[in-house]
Design an enzyme around this catalytic site. Structure first.
Site, PDB file in Angstrom:
ATOM      1  N   TYR A 166      65.935  43.790  14.406  1.00 46.86           N
ATOM      2  CA  TYR A 166      65.723  42.556  15.173  1.00 46.86           C
ATOM      3  C   TYR A 166      64.519  41.791  14.625  1.00 46.86           C
ATOM      4  O   TYR A 166      63.368  42.205  14.791  1.00 46.86           O
ATOM      5  CB  TYR A 166      65.505  42.855  16.668  1.00 46.86           C
ATOM      6  N   LYS A 201      66.019  52.143  17.048  1.00 49.44           N
ATOM      7  CA  LYS A 201      67.216  52.534  16.293  1.00 49.44           C
ATOM      8  C   LYS A 201      66.856  52.898  14.862  1.00 49.44           C
ATOM      9  O   LYS A 201      65.769  52.578  14.393  1.00 49.44           O
ATOM     10  CB  LYS A 201      68.226  51.380  16.338  1.00 49.44           C
ATOM     11  N   ASP A 258      64.463  48.091  25.033  1.00 50.92           N
ATOM     12  CA  ASP A 258      65.233  48.487  23.844  1.00 50.92           C
ATOM     13  C   ASP A 258      64.923  47.552  22.676  1.00 50.92           C
ATOM     14  O   ASP A 258      64.968  46.336  22.820  1.00 50.92           O
ATOM     15  CB  ASP A 258      66.736  48.415  24.147  1.00 50.92           C
TER      16      ASP A 258
END
Ligand SMILES: NC(=O)c1ccc[n+]([C@@H]2O[C@H](COP(=O)([O-])OP(=O)(O)OC[C@H]3O[C@@H](n4cnc5c(N)ncnc54)[C@H](OP(=O)(O)O)[C@@H]3O)[C@@H](O)[C@H]2O)c1
Length: 338
Positions: free
Chosen positions: A59, A85, A54
């Site tokens: 990030y 995402k 993931d």
């Protein structure tokens, strides 16, 4: 429990491993990880049979997707499941003008929230480019919670349930992604989203753990009813369930408050009596819930990863769980490993 066990991902045709590799740490959250360690962790996870990874544009301002792609690019693509995402676009900027907190040595892009239809399509394309992979299997709408968005949350939620939902539904219809969901730190937001739209899955961080089970009241039963999969991230509540009640232990990304330290101490006493490492209980508890196919674990070193893999496989006697329940340390109705 075997980290490489394959489990059905809710009502979708995907299967994920029970242990997932969370990539916030290789985006350099709180402190830097070097390239060699990032590569070595992905390699070690792969060798252990971990096949669910993931990541997110946020990030490390793109760094995590770059490193995740680097670690996975030459693997057999059909063997692995990848989630990322949408909700933030990355714009190139001078390093000196970027607010990087809490990321260190991140990529030189500033983050701009965007949950519109066009913004989500752009975000998804950009992720594929950074990953240099031809597809993402699961896509979550990221951070539409009060924890992240404060007072703006109601408006952000509405935009996400409109533009972002339409964009992700269209990508799913075209077969570009196989599951769509929401990734946040609050079960209430997941619950509201599932009531509004027919999401396949959620990434719920920190709200279903050995320390917190309020999501058992409404959200997890609704997921079971609808066949929605819940990936649990932050299952160590950002540290304290891995380290125990040590000085400076972290809870939800901040120093743990006294009541939490006290509860962890009491759980640790039961762990000692039954010879169970606290972190083994934290890892295995989460995936005992029928709606939870996977524990998404974040690690900073190969040693932490190896320890987590071993904890996942550690045998836990059944009376450990009943003692926790008898002492009021775990909800009576919480499913526990068989
Ligand atoms: N909104 C969202 O969608 C969302 C939010 C949060 C997380 N996630 C996903 O879930 C993943 C996991 O969450 P997380 O990384 O925030 O939290 P976490 O798994 O609760 O905690 C990770 C931290 O726990 C500590 N830890 C892990 N293994 C350890 C070990 N064996 N010994 C000692 N300490 C250990 C490390 O802390 P130190 O760094 O201090 O060593 C590590 O950085 C993320 O990487 C991400 O993929 C998604």
């Amino acid at each position: 429990m075997n980290p490489s066990d394959k489990r059905k991902f809710g009502r979708t045709d995907l299967e994920v491993t029970a242990f997932g590799f969370g990539t916030a740490p290789i985006g350099n959250i709180f402190r830097s990880i070097d390239e060699a360690t990032s590569e070595a962790m992905i390699e070690r996870a792969w060798r252990a049979g971990v096949r669910y990874y993931d990541t997110a544009p946020m990030y490390g301002h793109g760094l995590s997707e770059l490193r995740t792609g680097h670690g996975l690019r030459w693997r057999e693509r059909d063997e692995l499941v990848l989630s990322s995402k949408v909700g933030r676009l990355l714009k190139p900027a001078r390093r000196s003008s970027i607010d990087f907190a809490p990321w260190h040595d991140a990529a030189p892009f500033e983050l701009r929230f965007d949950y519109s239809y066009d913004g989500v399509m752009r975000s998804f394309e950009d992720s594929l480019q950074r990953l240099a992979l031809e597809r993402i299997d699961i896509c979550f709408i990221h951070d539409i919670d009060v924890f992240t968005r404060g007072e703006e949350q109601p408006a952000v939620f509405e935009q996400a349930m409109d533009g972002a939902w339409k964009a992700l539904s269209s990508l799913k219809e075209q077969g570009v992604v196989r599951a769509i969901g929401v990734g946040v730190n609050e079960w209430e937001v997941c619950h509201a989203a599932l009531q509004r739209r027919d999401f396949d899955c959620f990434l719920l961080a920190g709200r279903y753990t050995l320390l917190e089970q309020d999501s058992l009241d409404q959200f997890l039963p609704l997921c079971e009813e609808r066949g929605a999969a819940v990936v649990v991230g932050g299952g160590f509540n950002s540290g304290i369930l891995a380290t125990g009640a040590t000085p400076g232990a972290k809870y939800n990304y901040a120093p743990a408050p006294d009541d939490i330290v006290e509860k962890v101490r009491r759980i640790e006493l039961v762990c000692k009596e039954h010879d169970v490492p606290l972190a083994a209980a934290a890892l295995q508890f989460v995936v005992a819930h029928p709606a939870v196919p996977c524990f998404m674990a974040g690690t900073r070193t190969v040693e932490q990863l190896e320890q987590n893999l071993a904890w996942f496989a550690h045998e836990i006697p059944g009376d450990f769980w009943s003692t926790l329940k008898e002492q009021g340390l775990l909800r009576e109705d919480a499913p526990v490993p068989a």
